[in-house]
Motif scaffolding. Structure first.
Motif, short mmCIF file in Angstrom:
data_model
loop_
_atom_site.label_atom_id
_atom_site.label_comp_id
_atom_site.label_asym_id
_atom_site.label_seq_id
_atom_site.Cartn_x
_atom_site.Cartn_y
_atom_site.Cartn_z
N ASP A 128 0.81 -1.22 0.00
CA ASP A 128 0.00 0.00 0.00
C ASP A 128 0.84 1.27 0.00
O ASP A 128 0.35 2.36 -0.31
CB ASP A 128 -1.00 0.02 1.17
N LYS A 132 -1.85 1.84 -3.69
CA LYS A 132 -2.98 1.58 -2.78
C LYS A 132 -4.10 0.82 -3.48
O LYS A 132 -4.75 -0.03 -2.88
CB LYS A 132 -3.50 2.91 -2.20
N TYR A 133 -4.34 1.12 -4.76
CA TYR A 133 -5.40 0.42 -5.50
C TYR A 133 -5.06 -1.07 -5.62
O TYR A 133 -5.90 -1.94 -5.38
CB TYR A 133 -5.59 1.03 -6.87
N PHE A 135 -3.07 -2.77 -3.69
CA PHE A 135 -3.14 -3.33 -2.34
C PHE A 135 -4.58 -3.72 -1.99
O PHE A 135 -4.85 -4.85 -1.55
CB PHE A 135 -2.62 -2.32 -1.32
N CYS A 136 -5.52 -2.81 -2.21
CA CYS A 136 -6.93 -3.09 -1.88
C CYS A 136 -7.48 -4.24 -2.69
O CYS A 136 -8.22 -5.09 -2.17
CB CYS A 136 -7.77 -1.83 -2.09
N ALA A 137 -7.11 -4.29 -3.98
CA ALA A 137 -7.58 -5.38 -4.85
C ALA A 137 -7.05 -6.72 -4.38
O ALA A 137 -7.80 -7.72 -4.34
CB ALA A 137 -7.16 -5.11 -6.29
N ILE A 139 -5.96 -7.50 -1.33
CA ILE A 139 -6.56 -7.83 -0.03
C ILE A 139 -7.95 -8.42 -0.23
O ILE A 139 -8.33 -9.42 0.38
CB ILE A 139 -6.64 -6.58 0.86
N HIS A 140 -8.74 -7.80 -1.10
CA HIS A 140 -10.09 -8.30 -1.38
C HIS A 140 -10.02 -9.73 -1.94
O HIS A 140 -10.83 -10.59 -1.59
CB HIS A 140 -10.80 -7.38 -2.36
#
Length: 283
Positions: A128, A132-133, A135-137, A139-140
């Motif tokens: 992240d 960050k994008y 990272f979020c993808a 993690i999901h």
């Protein structure tokens, strides 16, 4: 969560041992991602583990990777930039950790993130902090995957979208990378630049942007990694023979390059090969 099931479809497996499985990415990603790797404890060895963990020296390959680590019902997500120096880690494979690696080929991390690779060279950080994008993808994906096959499929989709979004391919880099690898790193930078109708200075700028280092250093990494693979495959014992195969001027030049990159002499390396690791599917 995918860690609950380590079964993988047979056609996706590149290689398997009691501790890890190499997994092929989507065909359209294979110029960016060498493989995914799931690394897990061998139940037969876990009980034998003690606090005295051996060190493992990673040979630099200028590629970069993203690593999920799952331990004690929690996980981390870290990014390693292109490596040009040996990195020493604990060989804790049979402790209660499971890792999922996304191993990029040289230039692959640039295609995914669009970030100048010299800024990430020899850096280890949280994903992240870089994207960050992404990272979020990721993690999901990890939180919603049912098993490894599902996780691989979700990761493929994330990286396919990232490549399409960034659109950071470069014909000269693609061509020069291919020529360096096919020649096992023996071509001169002057020759590479001349054949692409660009200056050496411009080729150096492109390599720093897309790969993270200059083409001369990259070629040295390719040659040394290739020498290690030759030793592993053919059990060479004579450095002079390897020097000739890799088109070094003489044995001393090969030993110098090897020591500069691996931190030890070739003889010391081959006496203690189990203490080192280099990627088998990148060079």
């Amino acid at each position: 969560m995918f860690f609950n099931d380590i079964l993988v479809k047979k056609h996706l497996k590149i290689k398997e041992t009691p501790n890890y499985i190499y997994i092929a990415p989507h065909p359209l990603l294979r110029k960016y991602i060498a493989h995914y790797t799931i690394l897990f404890p061998n139940p037969k060895e876990t009980a034998k583990c003690s606090d005295n963990i051996n060190d493992l020296t990673l040979i630099p390959d200028c590629s970069g990777c993203i690593i999920y680590t799952y331990e004690n019902n929690d996980f981390s997500l870290r990014l390693w930039g292109s490596t040009t120096k040996t990195v020493i880690v604990k060989n804790d494979v049979n402790f209660k950790k499971i890792r999922f690696f996304i191993e990029f080929v040289p230039g692959g991390l640039h295609a995914i993130t669009g970030i100048k690779q010299s800024e990430l060279c020899d850096i280890q950080t949280e994903v992240d902090e870089v994207d960050k994008y992404l990272f979020c993808a990721l993690i999901h994906a990890i939180e919603n995957s049912n098993d490894i096959d599902d996780m691989v499929s979700r990761a493929d989709m994330i990286f396919l979208k990232a490549v399409e979004k960034n659109n950071k391919q470069h014909a000269v880099i693609d061509s020069v990378l291919k020529r360096i690898k096919c020649s096992n790193g023996i071509l001169q930078v002057k020759e590479l630049a001349l054949d692409e109708y660009i200056s050496e200075r411009h080729l150096n700028r492109l390599f720093n942007e897309y790969i993270g280092i200059n083409p001369k250093m990259f070629s040295r990494l390719v040659r040394v990694n290739h020498s290690i693979n030759i030793f592993k495959k053919f059990d060479y014992k004579n450095c002079s023979n390897i020097a000739q195969v890799l088109n070094y001027f003489d044995q001393s030049h090969f030993i110098h390059d090897f020591e500069q990159i691996c931190g030890v002499s070739p003889n010391s390396f081959f006496r203690n090969m189990s203490d080192f690791y280099n990627e088998p599917f990148k060079y």
